[in-house]
Design an enzyme around this catalytic site. Structure first.
Site, PDB file in Angstrom:
ATOM      1  N   CYS A   1      69.821   5.643  47.634  1.00 50.27           N
ATOM      2  CA  CYS A   1      70.700   6.447  47.236  1.00 50.27           C
ATOM      3  C   CYS A   1      70.092   7.489  46.163  1.00 50.27           C
ATOM      4  O   CYS A   1      69.706   8.269  46.133  1.00 50.27           O
ATOM      5  CB  CYS A   1      71.887   7.080  48.210  1.00 50.27           C
ATOM      6  SG  CYS A   1      73.077   6.070  47.480  1.00 50.27           S
TER       7      CYS A   1
ATOM      8  N   GLU B   1      78.563  11.410  50.975  1.00 52.41           N
ATOM      9  CA  GLU B   1      78.034  10.592  50.607  1.00 52.41           C
ATOM     10  C   GLU B   1      76.503  10.968  51.068  1.00 52.41           C
ATOM     11  O   GLU B   1      76.557  10.201  52.080  1.00 52.41           O
ATOM     12  CB  GLU B   1      77.901   9.089  49.906  1.00 52.41           C
ATOM     13  CG  GLU B   1      79.962   8.851  49.657  1.00 52.41           C
ATOM     14  CD  GLU B   1      79.747   9.225  47.821  1.00 52.41           C
ATOM     15  OE1 GLU B   1      79.328   9.540  47.780  1.00 52.41           O
ATOM     16  OE2 GLU B   1      80.899   9.591  47.171  1.00 52.41           O
TER      17      GLU B   1
ATOM     18  N   GLU C   1      63.763  14.025  50.189  1.00 58.49           N
ATOM     19  CA  GLU C   1      64.093  12.806  50.311  1.00 58.49           C
ATOM     20  C   GLU C   1      62.592  11.540  50.926  1.00 58.49           C
ATOM     21  O   GLU C   1      62.173  11.444  51.622  1.00 58.49           O
ATOM     22  CB  GLU C   1      65.097  12.303  50.775  1.00 58.49           C
ATOM     23  CG  GLU C   1      65.674  10.861  50.207  1.00 58.49           C
ATOM     24  CD  GLU C   1      67.052  10.790  50.387  1.00 58.49           C
ATOM     25  OE1 GLU C   1      67.694  10.758  51.754  1.00 58.49           O
ATOM     26  OE2 GLU C   1      67.869   9.734  50.088  1.00 58.49           O
TER      27      GLU C   1
ATOM     28  N   LYS D   1      82.099   1.859  61.314  1.00 54.97           N
ATOM     29  CA  LYS D   1      81.080   1.848  62.155  1.00 54.97           C
ATOM     30  C   LYS D   1      80.142   0.880  61.242  1.00 54.97           C
ATOM     31  O   LYS D   1      79.265   1.653  60.590  1.00 54.97           O
ATOM     32  CB  LYS D   1      80.401   3.147  62.413  1.00 54.97           C
ATOM     33  CG  LYS D   1      79.303   3.110  63.824  1.00 54.97           C
ATOM     34  CD  LYS D   1      78.810   4.763  63.737  1.00 54.97           C
ATOM     35  CE  LYS D   1      77.478   4.162  64.180  1.00 54.97           C
ATOM     36  NZ  LYS D   1      76.575   3.453  63.488  1.00 54.97           N
TER      37      LYS D   1
HETATM   38  P1  NAD Z   1      71.477   8.062  58.610  1.00 56.31           P
HETATM   39  O1  NAD Z   1      72.350   9.794  58.223  1.00 56.31           O
HETATM   40  O2  NAD Z   1      70.748   7.612  59.555  1.00 56.31           O
HETATM   41  O3  NAD Z   1      73.097   7.050  59.181  1.00 56.31           O
HETATM   42  C1  NAD Z   1      74.112   6.224  58.586  1.00 56.31           C
HETATM   43  C2  NAD Z   1      74.746   6.248  59.408  1.00 56.31           C
HETATM   44  O4  NAD Z   1      75.368   7.127  60.354  1.00 56.31           O
HETATM   45  C3  NAD Z   1      75.209   5.217  60.464  1.00 56.31           C
HETATM   46  O5  NAD Z   1      76.028   3.783  61.045  1.00 56.31           O
HETATM   47  C4  NAD Z   1      74.516   5.651  61.852  1.00 56.31           C
HETATM   48  O6  NAD Z   1      74.554   5.328  62.842  1.00 56.31           O
HETATM   49  C5  NAD Z   1      75.710   6.955  61.753  1.00 56.31           C
HETATM   50  N1  NAD Z   1      75.326   8.368  62.261  1.00 56.31           N
HETATM   51  C6  NAD Z   1      74.186   8.161  62.827  1.00 56.31           C
HETATM   52  N2  NAD Z   1      74.636   9.765  63.499  1.00 56.31           N
HETATM   53  C7  NAD Z   1      75.866   9.520  63.272  1.00 56.31           C
HETATM   54  C8  NAD Z   1      76.302  11.421  64.201  1.00 56.31           C
HETATM   55  N3  NAD Z   1      75.949  12.659  64.629  1.00 56.31           N
HETATM   56  N4  NAD Z   1      78.122  11.047  64.261  1.00 56.31           N
HETATM   57  C9  NAD Z   1      77.884  10.129  63.143  1.00 56.31           C
HETATM   58  N5  NAD Z   1      77.653   8.890  63.050  1.00 56.31           N
HETATM   59  C10 NAD Z   1      76.101   8.766  63.257  1.00 56.31           C
HETATM   60  O7  NAD Z   1      70.749   7.188  57.416  1.00 56.31           O
HETATM   61  P2  NAD Z   1      70.678   6.057  57.180  1.00 56.31           P
HETATM   62  O8  NAD Z   1      69.416   5.889  57.610  1.00 56.31           O
HETATM   63  O9  NAD Z   1      71.462   4.725  57.823  1.00 56.31           O
HETATM   64  O10 NAD Z   1      70.583   5.745  55.610  1.00 56.31           O
HETATM   65  C11 NAD Z   1      70.265   6.456  54.994  1.00 56.31           C
HETATM   66  C12 NAD Z   1      70.120   7.543  54.327  1.00 56.31           C
HETATM   67  O11 NAD Z   1      71.756   8.169  53.655  1.00 56.31           O
HETATM   68  C13 NAD Z   1      69.277   8.656  52.729  1.00 56.31           C
HETATM   69  O12 NAD Z   1      70.055   9.893  52.988  1.00 56.31           O
HETATM   70  C14 NAD Z   1      70.915   8.018  51.697  1.00 56.31           C
HETATM   71  O13 NAD Z   1      70.228   8.557  50.902  1.00 56.31           O
HETATM   72  C15 NAD Z   1      71.956   8.064  52.141  1.00 56.31           C
HETATM   73  N6  NAD Z   1      72.404   6.941  51.131  1.00 56.31           N
HETATM   74  C16 NAD Z   1      73.784   7.931  50.579  1.00 56.31           C
HETATM   75  C17 NAD Z   1      74.319   7.328  49.586  1.00 56.31           C
HETATM   76  C18 NAD Z   1      75.291   8.346  48.691  1.00 56.31           C
HETATM   77  O14 NAD Z   1      75.780   7.358  48.554  1.00 56.31           O
HETATM   78  N7  NAD Z   1      75.351   9.069  48.112  1.00 56.31           N
HETATM   79  C19 NAD Z   1      74.123   6.018  49.331  1.00 56.31           C
HETATM   80  C20 NAD Z   1      73.564   5.096  50.172  1.00 56.31           C
HETATM   81  C21 NAD Z   1      72.271   5.626  51.647  1.00 56.31           C
END
Ligand code: NAD
Length: 476
Positions: free
Chosen positions: A278, A244, A380, A169
């Site tokens: 991240c 992650e 963050e 997804k």
């Molecule tokens: P997000 O958590 O809003 O969304 C991530 C993904 O999860 C998207 O595809 C979203 O549609 C999906 N999602 C949303 N709600 C969900 C649910 N209830 N169940 C399952 N899936 C769901 O994050 P974002 O805004 O897309 O990304 C930014 C965040 O990601 C930041 O906090 C960043 O630090 C983190 N990040 C972490 C890493 C790492 O490897 N640790 C890498 C990149 C980004």
């Protein structure tokens, strides 16, 4: 664009679509089907159907498909990078790097596939023992929008080489590049159903992936709060999880550091991808004795950053990817301003001018003298804003660096072997850099401690995260 399920392009069951917009211009870049639970179930069925044949192939045969796909991805880099910039916003140079990075990851897992042989033991009294490594089955991959191609590679590379099939997804604001990459994998020989892409919202598609009992593992990248929800949804089916999550990486600049090098490290570490990484540098701790010089140099470098449409020549920082992200950053900076938390040395607002009117831009921002209890340190900040505080020495710097619920990355900038030893030992993080920040080659295990996550991606052991062992004891 449609969804790729069982090797076919499909509309969503609901027939609804959502538009994907260019964050620099507001223009529509394309649309994707608004998938729902039923679409995930179809993808799971396709992945289940494809699993017996795919898992029966040798790791090398599976990995060859990834190798051929990587070659094609490199050949089509220009088009893929333009699509990535259009939907995500990053400067085209960074998009080119990211697409190459995706190819590098596939090639890395191709190379690792040759070593995948299991174990053999001959134990007196127990007989001959083989430990076979077997794929888990159907794996779910849920990815964010900030580095969609790289994070897709981190998940599908090891999952597919290990013999699993995948339901992926992408994020709602950047689904197009991922779907294109999946198409290229299909053209390179990935059988139908081995990799399925379901586009749509987290609340429906994402949650069904977490809940679905036929999915044996979910690898999720995103925010801490979402990760917690994924863990709750996955708990009843006891599937494996890799999470992650977010980070608030500290960077410590000591008084013996190479200051120009550290300043360049901040510029890349904080403002790459408009600060939406991240492991970006999200908190800067500078020794008091060099703080004035570091801030002066930073200010002049930050003011030279050219903000604009990532496709335009000379632009070094694009817009934020989505309105919610921009509003959050604006809110965090406004909260700091209202509480008089530090001095805004550069930026601190959205840019003015006709070229910025329709985009989600924010100026690269430096805030000096930020108190340690500011939200800029505790939350963050996922955008181009750097809070800076001074520290008298290493002990205080380490205490402040570790005073966070996050523990993803951290860096220390020094020439002293003693400081390197103490800082690398003392920093609570999944990855610690010395005199650099942000670089993560495919060979290096990557993941967080504390609330930054569970499990690791990347590196040779990532394959094991997508396999389980079966021990067979044979007495003859
Ligand atoms: P997000 O958590 O809003 O969304 C991530 C993904 O999860 C998207 O595809 C979203 O549609 C999906 N999602 C949303 N709600 C969900 C649910 N209830 N169940 C399952 N899936 C769901 O994050 P974002 O805004 O897309 O990304 C930014 C965040 O990601 C930041 O906090 C960043 O630090 C983190 N990040 C972490 C890493 C790492 O490897 N640790 C890498 C990149 C980004």
């Amino acid at each position: 664009m449609k969804m790729l399920i069982n090797g076919e392009w499909r509309d969503s069951v609901s027939g609804k679509v959502f538009a994907v917009h260019n964050p620099a211009t507001g223009d529509a870049v394309g649309e994707a089907p608004l998938g729902g639970e039923d679409d995930v179930r179809s993808a799971v069925e396709a992945a289940g159907g494809a699993f017996p044949d795919w898992s029966a192939k040798s790791p090398r045969d599976r990995a060859k498909v990834l190798f051929f796909a990587a070659e094609e991805v490199r050949r089509r880099n220009t088009d893929l990078a333009a699509l990535l910039t259009a939907e995500q916003g990053k400067p085209i140079r960074e998009a080119v790097d990211e697409i190459n990075g995706f190819a590098n990851i596939l090639e890395y897992y191709y190379a690792l596939s040759a070593g995948e042989r299991g174990e053999f033991m001959n134990l007196r009294g127990y007989g001959r023992i083989t430990v076979e490594r077997r794929p888990l089955g159907i794996c779910g991959a849920i990815i964010p929008w900030n580095m969609p191609a790289i994070i897709m590679g981190w998940k599908i590379g090891p999952a597919l080489v290990a013999g699993n099939t995948v339901v992926l997804k992408p994020a709602r604001t950047a689904p197009l590049t991922c779907t294109k990459l999946a198409e290229i994998l299909g053209d390179a020989g990935l059988p139908p159903g081995v990799l399925n892409v379901v586009t749509g919202s987290g609340e429906t598609v994402g949650r069904e992936i977490a809940r679905n009992p036929a999915i044996r593992k979910v690898s999720f990248t995103g925010e801490v709060g979402t990760g917690r929800q994924v863990a709750l949804d996955a708990a009843p089916t006891l599937k494996r999880l890799t999470l992650e999550l977010g980070g608030s990486d500290p960077m410590i600049v000591c008084d013996d550091a190479d200051i120009p090098m550290a300043v360049e490290g901040v510029i890349r570490g904080r403002f790459y991808n408009c600060g939406q990484v991240c492991t970006a540098v999200k908190r800067l701790y500078v020794y008091e004795s060099i703080a004035d010089e570091v801030i002066r140099r930073l200010k002049s470098r930050v003011e030279a950053i050219v903000v604009g449409n990532g496709m335009d020549r000379g632009v070094s920082m694009g817009p934020l990817n989505n309105r919610a992200g921009l509003e959050r950053v604006v809110g965090q900076v406004d909260a700091a301003r209202e509480r008089d938390e530090g001095e805004i040395v550069a930026g601190g607002r959205v840019p003015e001018g006709k070229e910025y009117e329709r985009g989600l831009f924010f100026l690269p921002t430096l805030i000096a003298g930020v108190p340690h209890d500011s939200v800029l340190f505790s939350e963050e900040v996922f955008g181009p804003v750097l809070p800076i505080a001074t520290v008298p020495g290493l002990d205080e710097a380490l205490d402040l660096a570790n005073n966070s619920r996050y523990g993803l990355g951290a860096s220390v900038w020094t020439r002293s072997a003693d400081v390197i030893a103490r800082a690398t030992e003392g920093l609570e993080a999944g990855i610690v850099w010395v005199n650099q920040h942000l670089k993560i080659p495919p060979e290096v295990p990557f993941g967080g401690t504390k609330e930054s996550g569970i499990g690791r991606e990347n590196g040779s052991r990532a394959l094991e995260e997508y396999m389980e062992e079966k021990a067979v004891l044979i007495r003859l």
